[in-house]
Scaffold this motif. Structure first.
Motif, PDB file in Angstrom:
ATOM      1  N   ILE A 157      36.352 -10.071  14.744  1.00  0.00           N
ATOM      2  CA  ILE A 157      35.688 -10.598  16.111  1.00  0.00           C
ATOM      3  C   ILE A 157      36.795 -10.925  16.921  1.00  0.00           C
ATOM      4  CG2 ILE A 157      34.201 -11.674  17.319  1.00  0.00           C
ATOM      5  CD1 ILE A 157      32.256 -11.267  14.892  1.00  0.00           C
ATOM      6  N   PHE A 158      37.760 -11.988  16.527  1.00  0.00           N
ATOM      7  CA  PHE A 158      38.624 -12.605  17.625  1.00  0.00           C
ATOM      8  C   PHE A 158      40.065 -12.064  17.325  1.00  0.00           C
ATOM      9  CE2 PHE A 158      35.551 -15.842  17.186  1.00  0.00           C
ATOM     10  CZ  PHE A 158      34.848 -16.091  18.574  1.00  0.00           C
ATOM     11  N   ALA A 159      40.551 -11.989  18.488  1.00  0.00           N
ATOM     12  CA  ALA A 159      42.041 -11.116  18.440  1.00  0.00           C
ATOM     13  C   ALA A 159      42.933 -12.167  17.757  1.00  0.00           C
ATOM     14  CB  ALA A 159      42.381 -11.103  19.737  1.00  0.00           C
ATOM     15  N   THR A 160      42.667 -13.346  17.861  1.00  0.00           N
ATOM     16  CA  THR A 160      43.688 -14.398  17.291  1.00  0.00           C
ATOM     17  C   THR A 160      42.977 -15.459  16.230  1.00  0.00           C
ATOM     18  OG1 THR A 160      43.441 -15.853  19.072  1.00  0.00           O
ATOM     19  CG2 THR A 160      45.094 -14.157  19.190  1.00  0.00           C
ATOM     20  N   SER A 161      43.868 -15.677  15.171  1.00  0.00           N
ATOM     21  CA  SER A 161      43.247 -16.800  14.363  1.00  0.00           C
ATOM     22  C   SER A 161      42.827 -18.153  15.044  1.00  0.00           C
ATOM     23  CB  SER A 161      44.128 -17.012  13.138  1.00  0.00           C
ATOM     24  OG  SER A 161      45.372 -17.344  13.385  1.00  0.00           O
ATOM     25  N   GLU A 162      43.832 -18.577  16.279  1.00  0.00           N
ATOM     26  CA  GLU A 162      43.701 -19.562  16.708  1.00  0.00           C
ATOM     27  C   GLU A 162      42.154 -19.867  17.573  1.00  0.00           C
ATOM     28  OE1 GLU A 162      47.797 -19.066  15.835  1.00  0.00           O
ATOM     29  OE2 GLU A 162      46.325 -17.836  17.124  1.00  0.00           O
ATOM     30  N   GLU A 163      41.909 -18.646  18.185  1.00  0.00           N
ATOM     31  CA  GLU A 163      40.599 -18.275  18.822  1.00  0.00           C
ATOM     32  C   GLU A 163      39.575 -18.676  17.863  1.00  0.00           C
ATOM     33  OE1 GLU A 163      38.154 -16.236  22.411  1.00  0.00           O
ATOM     34  OE2 GLU A 163      39.629 -15.078  21.565  1.00  0.00           O
ATOM     35  N   MET A 164      39.614 -17.965  16.940  1.00  0.00           N
ATOM     36  CA  MET A 164      38.757 -18.054  15.731  1.00  0.00           C
ATOM     37  C   MET A 164      38.374 -19.559  15.337  1.00  0.00           C
ATOM     38  SD  MET A 164      38.629 -16.213  11.928  1.00  0.00           S
ATOM     39  CE  MET A 164      39.794 -17.445  11.467  1.00  0.00           C
ATOM     40  N   THR A 204      27.423 -13.376  22.474  1.00  0.00           N
ATOM     41  CA  THR A 204      27.424 -12.393  21.527  1.00  0.00           C
ATOM     42  C   THR A 204      28.111 -13.018  20.338  1.00  0.00           C
ATOM     43  OG1 THR A 204      27.842 -10.878  23.160  1.00  0.00           O
ATOM     44  CG2 THR A 204      28.550 -10.045  21.058  1.00  0.00           C
ATOM     45  N   GLN A 205      29.272 -13.725  20.065  1.00  0.00           N
ATOM     46  CA  GLN A 205      29.693 -13.925  18.878  1.00  0.00           C
ATOM     47  C   GLN A 205      28.802 -15.074  18.187  1.00  0.00           C
ATOM     48  OE1 GLN A 205      31.159 -14.005  22.001  1.00  0.00           O
ATOM     49  NE2 GLN A 205      33.327 -13.258  21.858  1.00  0.00           N
ATOM     50  N   ILE A 206      27.973 -15.878  19.008  1.00  0.00           N
ATOM     51  CA  ILE A 206      27.115 -16.781  18.367  1.00  0.00           C
ATOM     52  C   ILE A 206      25.987 -15.929  17.680  1.00  0.00           C
ATOM     53  CG2 ILE A 206      25.332 -18.411  19.114  1.00  0.00           C
ATOM     54  CD1 ILE A 206      27.162 -19.350  21.316  1.00  0.00           C
ATOM     55  N   ALA A 207      25.413 -14.952  18.440  1.00  0.00           N
ATOM     56  CA  ALA A 207      24.309 -14.107  17.789  1.00  0.00           C
ATOM     57  C   ALA A 207      25.016 -13.220  16.395  1.00  0.00           C
ATOM     58  CB  ALA A 207      24.070 -13.046  18.815  1.00  0.00           C
TER      59      ALA A 207
END
Length: 199
Positions: A24-31, A69-72
């Motif tokens: 879902i996330f483009a980077t591991s940092e944001e994930m 969206t990511q929470i859902a």
């Protein structure tokens, strides 16, 4: 003959939200930020303790609308967080069953998602009895959930060997009289059970 009690996540089953959120996330940092600040372990634990998914998601979406969206997806795509079985532990379960031991599960798991895991992993179907935190609205390390296991299946703590990958949960079991093994890997668990004459 001893009764053997297993935690599930991290002992028999590999569950990790990163399996989903790497997609879902483009980077591991944001994930990692998202899992540390938004859908946190503490937030998830409240579902393990009985809070409904719908309520948990709605409350968090209100707080973090940017990530609605990511929470859902945390529950809409929950099955994508499941990996395989923990290497080597199914073989231990098979050996214990073959030797005639009674096996039990004591797991912190949401009542809504547990049936999917139980269906997916045959190793969970080999238990003689299971206590699921989300169904009981109690969560390890609360002593009451251990007592519920003992009462429901007429077990004695001093006759039980309990293994969990969470050392706090192991310590709580020990205070109630369980013989407790802090799980590291299948080889270590096997060695501990051999020391006790179980395998």
């Amino acid at each position: 003959m001893k009764d053997i009690v297993f935690d599930f996540g991290g002992v028999l089953v590999d569950w990790n939200p990163r399996y989903l959120y790497r997609k879902i996330f483009a980077t591991s940092e944001e994930m990692e930020w998202f899992l540390a600040q938004v859908c946190t372990g503490e937030w998830n634990a409240r579902q393990d303790a009985g809070r409904p998914f719908a309520q948990a998601v709605a409350e968090l979406q209100e707080k973090y609308p940017k990530y609605a969206t990511q929470i859902a997806d945390y529950y809409a795509r929950w099955d994508e967080m499941l990996g395989g079985e923990i290497k080597g532990t199914h073989a231990i379960v098979d050996e214990l069953k073959a030797r005639g031991y009674k096996l039990y599960g004591l797991t912190n798991w949401s009542a809504e998602s547990f049936p999917l895991a139980q269906q997916r992993y045959p190793v969970l179907q080999q238990m003689d009895g299971i206590v699921v935190s989300g169904q009981e609205k109690l969560i390890k390390p609360d002593p009451e959930i251990y007592k519920r296991l003992l009462e429901r299946f007429a077990l004695r703590a001093e006759n039980c060997i309990f293994t969990d990958d969470n050392v706090t949960n192991c310590a709580a079991a020990r205070t109630l009289g369980f013989d407790s093994i802090a799980f590291e890997n299948a080889e270590q668990l096997r060695a501990q059970l051999q020391q006790r004459g179980v395998l």
